[in-house]
Design a protein around this motif. Structure first.
Motif, PDB file in Angstrom:
ATOM      1  N   LEU A 128       8.044   0.841   7.930  1.00 28.79           N
ATOM      2  CA  LEU A 128       7.167   0.573   6.786  1.00 28.79           C
ATOM      3  C   LEU A 128       7.199  -0.902   6.406  1.00 28.79           C
ATOM      4  O   LEU A 128       6.172  -1.503   6.109  1.00 28.79           O
ATOM      5  N   GLN A 132       4.069  -3.384   6.403  1.00 28.24           N
ATOM      6  CA  GLN A 132       3.641  -4.153   5.233  1.00 28.24           C
ATOM      7  C   GLN A 132       3.500  -5.636   5.557  1.00 28.24           C
ATOM      8  O   GLN A 132       2.586  -6.293   5.082  1.00 28.24           O
ATOM      9  N   GLN A 139      -4.128  -9.716   5.073  1.00 28.55           N
ATOM     10  CA  GLN A 139      -4.779 -10.168   3.839  1.00 28.55           C
ATOM     11  C   GLN A 139      -5.131 -11.646   3.889  1.00 28.55           C
ATOM     12  O   GLN A 139      -5.890 -12.117   3.070  1.00 28.55           O
ATOM     13  N   GLY A 174      -0.668   0.429  -4.060  1.00 28.86           N
ATOM     14  CA  GLY A 174      -0.482  -0.134  -2.724  1.00 28.86           C
ATOM     15  C   GLY A 174      -0.514  -1.644  -2.782  1.00 28.86           C
ATOM     16  O   GLY A 174      -1.290  -2.303  -2.105  1.00 28.86           O
ATOM     17  N   LEU A 176       0.947  -5.299  -2.242  1.00 24.20           N
ATOM     18  CA  LEU A 176       1.867  -6.007  -1.358  1.00 24.20           C
ATOM     19  C   LEU A 176       2.196  -7.404  -1.858  1.00 24.20           C
ATOM     20  O   LEU A 176       3.204  -7.974  -1.498  1.00 24.20           O
ATOM     21  N   ILE A 197       2.080  -1.018  -8.096  1.00 26.10           N
ATOM     22  CA  ILE A 197       2.997  -0.040  -7.491  1.00 26.10           C
ATOM     23  C   ILE A 197       2.812   0.012  -5.974  1.00 26.10           C
ATOM     24  O   ILE A 197       1.735  -0.299  -5.460  1.00 26.10           O
ATOM     25  N   ASP A 198       3.868   0.399  -5.298  1.00 26.88           N
ATOM     26  CA  ASP A 198       3.780   0.633  -3.848  1.00 26.88           C
ATOM     27  C   ASP A 198       4.923   1.561  -3.439  1.00 26.88           C
ATOM     28  O   ASP A 198       5.938   1.642  -4.122  1.00 26.88           O
ATOM     29  N   ASP A 210       5.331   6.220  -5.909  1.00 28.77           N
ATOM     30  CA  ASP A 210       4.308   6.928  -5.146  1.00 28.77           C
ATOM     31  C   ASP A 210       3.213   7.365  -6.130  1.00 28.77           C
ATOM     32  O   ASP A 210       3.500   8.125  -7.063  1.00 28.77           O
ATOM     33  N   LEU A 212       1.013   9.447  -5.787  1.00 26.99           N
ATOM     34  CA  LEU A 212       0.825  10.899  -5.751  1.00 26.99           C
ATOM     35  C   LEU A 212       1.868  11.629  -6.614  1.00 26.99           C
ATOM     36  O   LEU A 212       1.715  12.814  -6.891  1.00 26.99           O
ATOM     37  N   SER A 230      -6.928  -0.235  -2.710  1.00 29.41           N
ATOM     38  CA  SER A 230      -7.485  -0.930  -1.552  1.00 29.41           C
ATOM     39  C   SER A 230      -6.674  -0.640  -0.295  1.00 29.41           C
ATOM     40  O   SER A 230      -5.479  -0.960  -0.232  1.00 29.41           O
ATOM     41  N   LEU A 231      -7.317  -0.019   0.655  1.00 34.86           N
ATOM     42  CA  LEU A 231      -6.718   0.319   1.954  1.00 34.86           C
ATOM     43  C   LEU A 231      -5.486   1.207   1.802  1.00 34.86           C
ATOM     44  O   LEU A 231      -4.512   1.069   2.545  1.00 34.86           O
ATOM     45  N   VAL A 232      -5.554   2.096   0.825  1.00 35.87           N
ATOM     46  CA  VAL A 232      -4.436   3.005   0.581  1.00 35.87           C
ATOM     47  C   VAL A 232      -4.791   4.437   1.010  1.00 35.87           C
ATOM     48  O   VAL A 232      -4.000   5.116   1.659  1.00 35.87           O
ATOM     49  N   VAL A 236      -2.766   7.382   3.742  1.00 31.79           N
ATOM     50  CA  VAL A 236      -2.204   8.715   3.498  1.00 31.79           C
ATOM     51  C   VAL A 236      -2.516   9.603   4.711  1.00 31.79           C
ATOM     52  O   VAL A 236      -3.674   9.774   5.070  1.00 31.79           O
TER      53      VAL A 236
HETATM   54  C1  LIG Z   1      -2.693  -1.476   4.162  1.00 32.11           C
HETATM   55  S1  LIG Z   1      -1.603  -1.642   2.819  1.00 32.11           S
HETATM   56  C2  LIG Z   1      -2.807  -2.222   1.701  1.00 32.11           C
HETATM   57  C3  LIG Z   1      -2.320  -3.329   0.886  1.00 32.11           C
HETATM   58  C4  LIG Z   1      -3.317  -3.966  -0.072  1.00 32.11           C
HETATM   59  N1  LIG Z   1      -3.693  -3.076  -1.141  1.00 32.11           N
HETATM   60  C5  LIG Z   1      -4.535  -4.495   0.659  1.00 32.11           C
HETATM   61  O1  LIG Z   1      -5.657  -4.171   0.256  1.00 32.11           O
HETATM   62  O2  LIG Z   1      -4.385  -5.235   1.617  1.00 32.11           O
HETATM   63  C6  LIG Z   1      -1.339  -0.004   2.219  1.00 32.11           C
HETATM   64  C7  LIG Z   1      -0.215   0.061   1.199  1.00 32.11           C
HETATM   65  O3  LIG Z   1      -0.387   1.242   0.437  1.00 32.11           O
HETATM   66  C8  LIG Z   1       0.888   1.742   0.117  1.00 32.11           C
HETATM   67  N2  LIG Z   1       0.754   3.161  -0.213  1.00 32.11           N
HETATM   68  C9  LIG Z   1       0.349   4.159   0.593  1.00 32.11           C
HETATM   69  N3  LIG Z   1       0.381   5.340  -0.034  1.00 32.11           N
HETATM   70  C10 LIG Z   1       0.804   5.084  -1.296  1.00 32.11           C
HETATM   71  C11 LIG Z   1       1.080   5.906  -2.424  1.00 32.11           C
HETATM   72  N4  LIG Z   1       0.930   7.216  -2.360  1.00 32.11           N
HETATM   73  N5  LIG Z   1       1.514   5.310  -3.548  1.00 32.11           N
HETATM   74  C12 LIG Z   1       1.704   3.975  -3.613  1.00 32.11           C
HETATM   75  N6  LIG Z   1       1.474   3.139  -2.570  1.00 32.11           N
HETATM   76  C13 LIG Z   1       1.046   3.690  -1.422  1.00 32.11           C
HETATM   77  C14 LIG Z   1       1.695   1.480   1.390  1.00 32.11           C
HETATM   78  O4  LIG Z   1       3.086   1.485   1.163  1.00 32.11           O
HETATM   79  C15 LIG Z   1       1.171   0.130   1.829  1.00 32.11           C
HETATM   80  O5  LIG Z   1       1.963  -0.922   1.360  1.00 32.11           O
END
Ligand SMILES: C[S@@+](CC[C@H](N)C(=O)[O-])C[C@H]1O[C@@H](n2cnc3c(N)ncnc32)[C@H](O)[C@@H]1O
Length: 342
Positions: A128, A132, A139, A174, A176, A197-198, A210, A212, A230-232, A236
């Protein structure tokens, strides 16, 4: 391709992870893409094996999943010397093992073997964290950029056109980095506060949480004026959990509040199960009672901004019409992204 090995607190290039929130390290775009794709592939396979083995574990914390799998395998992995071509088996997982079909004890041994293979690669090798780092690299503006730049340009446009989106409380799911455009001081009058949060935090201002599992708001004050996701959703691995995430976006968003939803473009242009009409019109508008107010498609990414019409949503409709996946179109090379409400 296996994820590259790294020591716990260092990146692929050997740099410290502590400053990831502000100083991304340099990884070639081709490598970031490989790491991201590999990570998504592995977590999807893991989620599928969990379903086949009927393993119920709802948490999404990397370390907790690792411990859970290790404990499970300690008790259940009987045959460690199987001759399994793990890569090939993973590629053919869905074909070889179909849900709802009885699995033999030999199948269980093989699936346990694969679960062990996945877990070792994903977690023991720093999965993970490495994912990240790759996402942070993604990004960088020369590789698609920080999506909140688009969000803030829309917020400015909306304010210029007479709508008032100011003093907003924001939730960034999500997250970073803490230095994205949305966090810039010049936007303070629009974004009053941000909760970041992440699943895995790499900065003290990002809470490890999380979405969820986040406690549901009991009052309007506990909801947000703006949620960035974004991209979250594509991260899943389970389609029903994605549906759950969409419903949670609704529950956490204030009336007339905004949801910024970003997905890789192929999720809506090249999926057998999802297209723009299904996601925007049927799920977000008819099901969840959001209204699309902005949309942009770049070469790789689709950005949507939705406004919450009111707190009512139609769960019955979502379950009835989108409880399970249905093929919309089917051509070779299409992906299987979908969101369901089963
Ligand atoms: C591809 S990165 C996207 C980062 C950023 N938001 C972007 O747009 O570039 C996806 C992130 O979402 C987080 N993530 C995935 N499921 C999540 C959840 N249920 N709750 C919080 N964070 C989550 C992951 O840990 C990861 O760091």
């Amino acid at each position: 391709m296996a994820l590259l090995k790294s020591k716990k607190n260092t990146t692929i290039t050997g740099k410290s992870l502590n400053k990831l929130g502000t100083k991304p390290v340099n990884i070639k775009p081709k490598t970031t893409k490989k790491i991201i794709n590999r990570y998504h592939f592995l977590i999807k396979c893991r989620a599928y094996i969990f379903q086949l083995l009927n393993l119920k574990f709802t948490k999404t914390d990397d370390e907790e999943i690792n411990n859970f799998v290790k404990t499970y395998l300690k008790e259940n992995m009987r045959n460690v010397n199987l001759e399994v071509n793990s890569e090939e088996e993973l590629l053919n997982l869905r074909k070889n093992y179909q849900k709802n079909k009885k699995i033999s004890s030999n199948d269980i041994d093989r699936l346990n073997f694969l679960l062990n293979f996945i877990t070792e690669e994903i977690v023991d090798n720093g999965g993970l964290q490495k994912y990240q780092i790759a996402s942070i690299m993604g990004q960088n503006s020369d590789r698609g950029g920080d999506s909140s730049k688009k969000l803030m340009s829309w917020i400015l446009e909306l304010n210029d056109s007479g709508k008032s989106f100011k003093d907003m409380s924001a939730l960034e799911i999500g997250c970073l980095r803490v230095d994205n455009v949305i966090s810039q001081h010049k936007y303070k009058k629009f974004i009053k506060s941000i909760e970041r949060i992440d699943l895995n935090s790499n900065h003290p201002d990002i809470k490890k949480e999380d979405f969820l599992m986040k406690t549901l708001p009991e009052s309007n004050e506990q909801k947000y004026d703006l949620i960035s996701c974004s991209l979250v959703v594509n991260f899943v691995p389970d389609e029903n959990k994605r549906g759950e995430m969409m419903i949670r976006l609704k529950k956490f968003c204030k009336n007339q509040g905004l949801v910024f939803l970003v997905l890789p473009l192929p999720c809506v242009t090249n999926s057998r199960f999802t297209d723009d009409e299904l996601l925007v019109t049927k799920i977000m508008e008819q099901g969840l009672n959001f209204k699309l107010i902005k949309e942009h498609k770049s070469n790789k990414i689709v950005y949507y901004l939705f406004q919450n019409n009111n707190s009512v949503y139609n769960e019955k409709y979502l379950k009835k019409n989108h409880g399970s996946k249905r093929i919309i179109k089917n051509k070779p090379g299409m992906n299987n992204f979908c969101i369901t409400f089963g």
